[in-house]
Design an enzyme around this catalytic site. Structure first.
Site, PDB file in Angstrom:
ATOM      1  CD  GLU A 114      -2.712   7.281  -7.836  1.00  0.00           C
ATOM      2  OE1 GLU A 114      -1.646   6.762  -7.430  1.00  0.00           O
ATOM      3  OE2 GLU A 114      -3.053   8.426  -7.546  1.00  0.00           O
ATOM      4  CB  CYS A 161       1.775  -1.270  -6.849  1.00  0.00           C
ATOM      5  SG  CYS A 161       1.203  -0.462  -5.346  1.00  0.00           S
ATOM      6  CB  CYS A 199      -6.326   5.753   2.609  1.00  0.00           C
ATOM      7  SG  CYS A 199      -5.721   4.700   3.959  1.00  0.00           S
ATOM      8  CB  CYS A 252      -0.468   8.127   7.266  1.00  0.00           C
ATOM      9  SG  CYS A 252      -0.813   6.511   8.021  1.00  0.00           S
ATOM     10  CB  CYS A 267       0.185   8.819   3.199  1.00  0.00           C
ATOM     11  SG  CYS A 267      -0.603   7.808   1.939  1.00  0.00           S
ATOM     12  CB  SER A 316       2.956   0.731   6.680  1.00  0.00           C
ATOM     13  OG  SER A 316       2.865   0.236   5.360  1.00  0.00           O
ATOM     14  CG  HIS A 369       5.758   4.457   8.231  1.00  0.00           C
ATOM     15  ND1 HIS A 369       6.596   4.107   7.185  1.00  0.00           N
ATOM     16  CD2 HIS A 369       4.486   4.220   7.787  1.00  0.00           C
ATOM     17  CE1 HIS A 369       5.860   3.696   6.155  1.00  0.00           C
ATOM     18  NE2 HIS A 369       4.591   3.739   6.500  1.00  0.00           N
ATOM     19  CB  CYS A 413       0.894   5.820  -3.286  1.00  0.00           C
ATOM     20  SG  CYS A 413      -0.514   4.770  -3.589  1.00  0.00           S
TER      21      CYS A 413
END
Length: 407
Positions: free
Chosen positions: A106, A119, A126, A130, A133, A238, A240, A357
């Site tokens: 994307e 973006c 990935c 996480c 996500c 990132s 968090h 995402c």
């Protein structure tokens, strides 16, 4: 919270066809010479690619007899748009791309009054696992090639130049590596992409280093490598969570590179470049939004060349994770600012289409519950799909908490 393992080595799959954007200028000129053409034809091809020209018939500076041969050899089509979806009155456009092997990624183009940001994704899926996500829960399909990554930015630049986004013809001004994947886990191709983004025409888009942001969950060796490169792009970490106990759960890479190591590496990057880094922090209800964690984050970052970008979580369908309520968000911001840490809240661009995402790619491989279909406009055929919510804010232009705005 997650059963997925960390994956650093991408699965072996068939490589995409060779593309000019994967090559240095010298390599591209040599490849053209091997085809029996003058080396300067590589410069002409590069100019067409970076302008988003895909039809050989439009490459009128090339001899008609060799246009097809050269484009097939060095400008193969690597990204096929499956669908576009628009939000924010058309100023935000999300695109699902199908790659040569069927993998899906994307990108998101966002137009603001003073700039246009895309973006882009650096991996299909990935491997960082996480749990909150959508992309992280897909696992890693493969790394993208430099041409596949660059192509997303080139398509966005062409869309702006051609006036496809409301507001008339314009220029792509910013690129953020905040789409699918962990950019620094695909370091060589991301580095080659940076050459294309920052390079001057015909071998680049001519963007400034200040306008390009590379995000990472905290791959410390790769942050150090980026520091040694001597570039001055914006680094976004990132984080968090400010403590290892919670971050081990939310960001599993923390079991290898703890909070202190990540911040130290980011500090070294800031010291080398003179650029402050961004700390991305997704606010999750009753998980990491407690006042004491705001205080801990404030102590961690006080006096550093850093700012915090708070992101009210946009939950994925069926996920137990939810955004922090507004009172918790406000208190978190207030405590960070009281500690002297510059803090902004991410703009809610694209939030009128539910998703986060990775959801557009995930949804295309199977059904998902539709949410607010009356608020979304699907520009391709097929069912309405969830789309990524990606937006940017800058320390110089904070977004009012709980309000949508152009930052």
């Amino acid at each position: 919270m997650t059963a997925l393992p960390l994956v650093f080595d991408a699965p072996r799959r068939g490589k995409p066809p060779r593309h000019l954007a994967d090559l240095t200028r010298e390599e591209a000129r040599a490849a053209v010479a091997e085809l029996g053409q003058p080396a300067f034809r590589a410069d002409q091809l590069a100019r067409h690619f970076h302008r988003g020209v895909t039809d050989p018939a439009q490459m009128t500076d090339l001899p008609a007899a060799v246009r097809e041969t050269l484009t097939e050899a060095l400008l193969p089509g690597l990204l096929t748009p499956v669908r576009h979806q628009s939000a924010d009155g058309g100023r935000t456009r999300k695109t699902l791309w199908r790659l040569h092997d069927g993998a899906l990624v994307e990108s998101v183009l966002m137009r603001y009054p003073d700039r246009a940001t895309v973006c882009i994704s650096s991996q299909a899926g990935c491997g960082m696992a996480c749990p909150f996500c959508a992309t992280g829960q897909q696992g890693l399909t493969r790394n993208l090639s430099a041409a596949e990554i660059t192509g997303q930015a080139v398509a966005a630049a062409a869309a702006m130049a051609n006036g496809e986004i409301p507001g008339g013809p314009g220029r792509l001004s910013n690129v953020v590596f905040m789409g699918m994947g962990e950019p620094l886990a695909n370091y060589p191709r991301v580095r080659q992409t940076l050459r294309s983004l920052l390079g001057q025409p015909p071998y680049g888009l001519g963007l400034s280093q200040r306008s390009v942001t590379v995000s990472t969950v905290g791959l410390v060796p790769a942050i150090r490598r980026l520091t040694e490169e001597g570039l001055a792009v914006t680094l976004a970490v990132s984080l968090h969570a400010p403590d290892d106990e919670l971050r081990d759960t939310l960001v599993p890479i923390n079991t290898r590179y703890a909070v202190g190591e990540v911040v130290d590496a980011a500090d070294a990057y800031a010291a080398r470049t003179g650029r402050r880094y961004s700390v991305e922090y997704a606010l999750i209800r009753d998980v990491n939004d407690q006042p004491e964690r705001a205080d801990l984050l404030g102590r961690l970052l006080a006096g550093k060349l850093a700012h915090v970008n708070l992101i009210p979580l946009n939950p994925t369908p069926g996920s137990p994770w939810d955004a922090s309520p507004l009172p918790a968000q406000r208190e978190f911001v207030a405590r960070l600012r009281a500690a002297g840490v510059p803090t902004t809240v991410r703009d809610t661009r694209g939030q009128d289409i539910d998703g986060a995402c990775g959801q557009l790619a995930a949804a295309d491989t199977g059904p998902r519950p539709e949410a607010h279909p009356e608020r979304a406009r699907d520009e391709g055929d097929g069912v309405l799909l969830g789309v990524p919510v990606v937006a940017t804010s800058t320390p110089e232009a904070p977004v009012a908490l709980g309000a949508e705005g152009d930052a």
